[in-house]
Design a protein around this motif. Structure first.
Motif, PDB file in Angstrom:
ATOM      1  N   UNK A 116       0.790  -1.288   0.037  1.00  0.00           N
ATOM      2  CA  UNK A 116      -0.044   0.070  -0.040  1.00  0.00           C
ATOM      3  C   UNK A 116       0.849   1.166  -0.084  1.00  0.00           C
ATOM      4  N   UNK A 117       0.864   2.227  -0.981  1.00  0.00           N
ATOM      5  CA  UNK A 117       1.850   3.244  -1.131  1.00  0.00           C
ATOM      6  C   UNK A 117       0.768   4.579  -0.441  1.00  0.00           C
ATOM      7  N   UNK A 118       1.470   5.110   0.179  1.00  0.00           N
ATOM      8  CA  UNK A 118       0.912   6.271   0.579  1.00  0.00           C
ATOM      9  C   UNK A 118       0.643   7.502  -0.217  1.00  0.00           C
ATOM     10  N   UNK A 119      -0.063   8.530  -0.235  1.00  0.00           N
ATOM     11  CA  UNK A 119      -0.450   9.361  -1.220  1.00  0.00           C
ATOM     12  C   UNK A 119      -0.767  10.561  -0.661  1.00  0.00           C
ATOM     13  N   UNK A 120      -0.251  11.643  -1.501  1.00  0.00           N
ATOM     14  CA  UNK A 120      -1.074  13.152  -0.935  1.00  0.00           C
ATOM     15  C   UNK A 120      -2.100  13.438  -1.838  1.00  0.00           C
ATOM     16  N   UNK A 121      -2.819  14.356  -1.501  1.00  0.00           N
ATOM     17  CA  UNK A 121      -4.279  14.678  -2.116  1.00  0.00           C
ATOM     18  C   UNK A 121      -4.058  16.173  -2.580  1.00  0.00           C
ATOM     19  N   UNK A 122      -3.908  16.676  -3.825  1.00  0.00           N
ATOM     20  CA  UNK A 122      -4.094  17.979  -4.143  1.00  0.00           C
ATOM     21  C   UNK A 122      -5.074  18.366  -4.974  1.00  0.00           C
ATOM     22  N   UNK A 123      -5.298  19.667  -5.279  1.00  0.00           N
ATOM     23  CA  UNK A 123      -6.503  20.221  -6.070  1.00  0.00           C
ATOM     24  C   UNK A 123      -6.215  19.815  -7.422  1.00  0.00           C
ATOM     25  N   UNK A 134      -2.521  10.342   3.080  1.00  0.00           N
ATOM     26  CA  UNK A 134      -3.922   9.705   3.617  1.00  0.00           C
ATOM     27  C   UNK A 134      -3.707   8.527   4.468  1.00  0.00           C
ATOM     28  N   UNK A 135      -2.475   8.239   4.550  1.00  0.00           N
ATOM     29  CA  UNK A 135      -2.213   7.381   5.798  1.00  0.00           C
ATOM     30  C   UNK A 135      -1.319   7.795   6.805  1.00  0.00           C
ATOM     31  N   UNK A 136      -2.019   7.993   8.096  1.00  0.00           N
ATOM     32  CA  UNK A 136      -0.993   8.820   9.271  1.00  0.00           C
ATOM     33  C   UNK A 136       0.029   7.854   9.915  1.00  0.00           C
ATOM     34  N   UNK A 137       0.782   7.696   8.962  1.00  0.00           N
ATOM     35  CA  UNK A 137       2.127   6.814   9.303  1.00  0.00           C
ATOM     36  C   UNK A 137       3.520   7.558   8.918  1.00  0.00           C
ATOM     37  N   UNK A 138       4.327   7.458   9.749  1.00  0.00           N
ATOM     38  CA  UNK A 138       5.674   8.190   9.328  1.00  0.00           C
ATOM     39  C   UNK A 138       6.827   6.947   8.952  1.00  0.00           C
ATOM     40  N   UNK A 196      -6.479 -11.959   4.874  1.00  0.00           N
ATOM     41  CA  UNK A 196      -5.968 -10.693   4.236  1.00  0.00           C
ATOM     42  C   UNK A 196      -4.331 -10.803   4.074  1.00  0.00           C
ATOM     43  N   UNK A 197      -4.047 -10.209   2.733  1.00  0.00           N
ATOM     44  CA  UNK A 197      -2.548 -10.671   2.505  1.00  0.00           C
ATOM     45  C   UNK A 197      -1.381 -10.013   3.339  1.00  0.00           C
ATOM     46  N   UNK A 198      -0.208 -10.343   3.231  1.00  0.00           N
ATOM     47  CA  UNK A 198       0.896 -10.180   4.042  1.00  0.00           C
ATOM     48  C   UNK A 198       1.133  -8.703   3.419  1.00  0.00           C
ATOM     49  N   UNK A 199       1.164  -7.718   4.103  1.00  0.00           N
ATOM     50  CA  UNK A 199       1.141  -6.278   3.417  1.00  0.00           C
ATOM     51  C   UNK A 199       2.028  -5.492   4.073  1.00  0.00           C
ATOM     52  N   UNK A 200       2.661  -4.789   3.139  1.00  0.00           N
ATOM     53  CA  UNK A 200       3.714  -3.793   3.713  1.00  0.00           C
ATOM     54  C   UNK A 200       3.058  -2.276   3.163  1.00  0.00           C
ATOM     55  N   UNK A 201       3.096  -1.438   4.053  1.00  0.00           N
ATOM     56  CA  UNK A 201       2.788   0.126   3.798  1.00  0.00           C
ATOM     57  C   UNK A 201       4.200   0.949   3.548  1.00  0.00           C
ATOM     58  N   UNK A 202       3.968   1.442   2.524  1.00  0.00           N
ATOM     59  CA  UNK A 202       5.375   2.563   2.275  1.00  0.00           C
ATOM     60  C   UNK A 202       4.709   3.844   2.666  1.00  0.00           C
ATOM     61  N   UNK A 203       5.274   4.416   3.806  1.00  0.00           N
ATOM     62  CA  UNK A 203       4.702   5.721   4.508  1.00  0.00           C
ATOM     63  C   UNK A 203       4.928   6.991   3.726  1.00  0.00           C
ATOM     64  N   UNK A 204       5.893   7.022   2.726  1.00  0.00           N
ATOM     65  CA  UNK A 204       6.230   8.291   2.196  1.00  0.00           C
ATOM     66  C   UNK A 204       5.339   8.219   1.282  1.00  0.00           C
TER      67      UNK A 204
END
Length: 341
Positions: A116-123, A134-138, A196-204
């Motif tokens: 799961x790739x973290x994302x930013x939201x822009x206009x 969108x994900x509150x992880x650092x 659920x799958x074995x998951x890695x979140x990319x925080x950036x």
């Protein structure tokens, strides 16, 4: 040699945007990365735009369908056409940040089934940030199959955006997909329908979302009041407590949500007749639901915008929606300028 990664894009009538998206992808490609674009019978110049990329780079493949099957089935077809070990379900109007593909490739170790790739939201013009992530992880985080509740709570809001999903192709194909055609969130159904799958979140954050440009935006009331909660609450793999932290089972019962949709032009008498008239509710709640549907949209927009300006300036996405509504008032535009767009 099998590609390590297939970037799978389902598109429809996005000639005005898909070139900019592909520009951010093609410049990052490696020999073990391909791009698979499935076009659901676009009627604009999508074929011409994408065709230029496919002609100049053999790593870009373009498949045009004779008829449109819907976004869920088109993504499923894109994965079917892919050759990669992993498939990244990318969107057709958002942008990759520099280094995104390298960062994703580094996370694919053969053991992880979902990234799961973290994302930013822009206009819509990418001029201002609405949410930095969108994900509150650092820090990068891993989730085992027994962490289904935590996975849903941490990532559901990001997962409502398909572009953040990179999945082991064999895992995708081992799951039921057809049951989720028409849901608009086939990827979420694949993830949570069972173990659920074995998951890695990319925080950036590696993707910039063009907010408000989705082709389903006019259907927002139907999607977020009915389709999304119905999907979330259908999963037996997660607890009711976890699901309730994502959305109410029947959010259409919340009058403040009806008022907000009236404020942005997404709820009126037509939506009441189509979605609520047959729903069981008290006479008092019915009267209020019907009354909100008929309230002057300009007044609702002004009241909601004033509330956000005074008490909820952090709700930048709501403020942006209010300012872009066909019923936007001077109040809405003023509040939008105050928060920076």
């Amino acid at each position: 040699m099998q590609p390590r990664l297939s970037i799978c894009i389902a598109t429809l009538n996005r000639g005005a945007f898909i070139g900019e998206t592909l520009d951010t992808i093609v410049c990052q490609l490696h020999d073990d990365v391909e791009v698979v674009i499935v076009d659901g019978a676009s009627k604009d110049n999508t074929a011409e735009i994408v065709g230029r990329y496919a002609e100049s780079d053999p790593r870009v493949r373009y498949i045009r369908l004779p008829v449109n099957s819907g976004v869920d089935q088109d993504y499923d077809k894109a994965v079917d056409h892919a050759h990669g070990e992993y498939c990244w379900l990318m969107t057709d109007d958002d942008l990759l940040r520099p280094g995104a593909i390298d960062r994703v490739l580094a996370a694919l170790d053969g053991r992880v089934e979902l990234v799961v790739i973290n994302t930013e939201v822009r206009t819509v013009d990418f001029g201002a940030a609405l949410r930095n992530a969108l994900v509150a992880k650092h820090v990068d985080t891993e989730y085992a199959p027994e962490d289904a509740d935590r996975l849903l709570v941490d990532t559901a809001h990001a997962l409502s955006f398909i572009g953040c999903v990179v999945m082991l192709r064999s895992f995708w194909q081992s799951r039921d997909r057809a049951s989720y055609y028409g849901s608009l969130f086939i990827h979420v159904g694949v993830i949570f329908q069972g173990r659920t799958p074995r998951t890695r979140l990319i925080a950036e954050p590696l993707i910039s979302i063009r907010y408000g440009n989705a082709m389903w935006t006019p259907r927002g009331f139907e999607i977020w009041m009915f389709k999304w909660p119905s999907l979330v609450w259908s999963f037996d793999s997660v607890s009711a407590q976890a699901k309730s932290r994502i959305c109410a089972r029947e959010p259409w019962r919340q009058l403040r949500k009806l008022w907000l949709y009236r404020s942005v032009g997404g709820y009126a008498r037509a939506e009441y007749q189509r979605y609520l008239v047959e729903r069981p509710m008290t006479l008092f709640k019915r009267a209020l639901s019907y009354g909100i549907a008929g309230a002057p949209a300009v007044l609702a927009n002004a009241v909601s915008s004033l509330y956000c300006g005074l008490f909820a300036r952090h709700a930048r996405m709501n403020i942006y929606d209010l300012s872009r509504s066909p019923h936007a008032t001077f109040v809405a535009r003023t509040v939008a300028r105050l928060v920076g767009y």
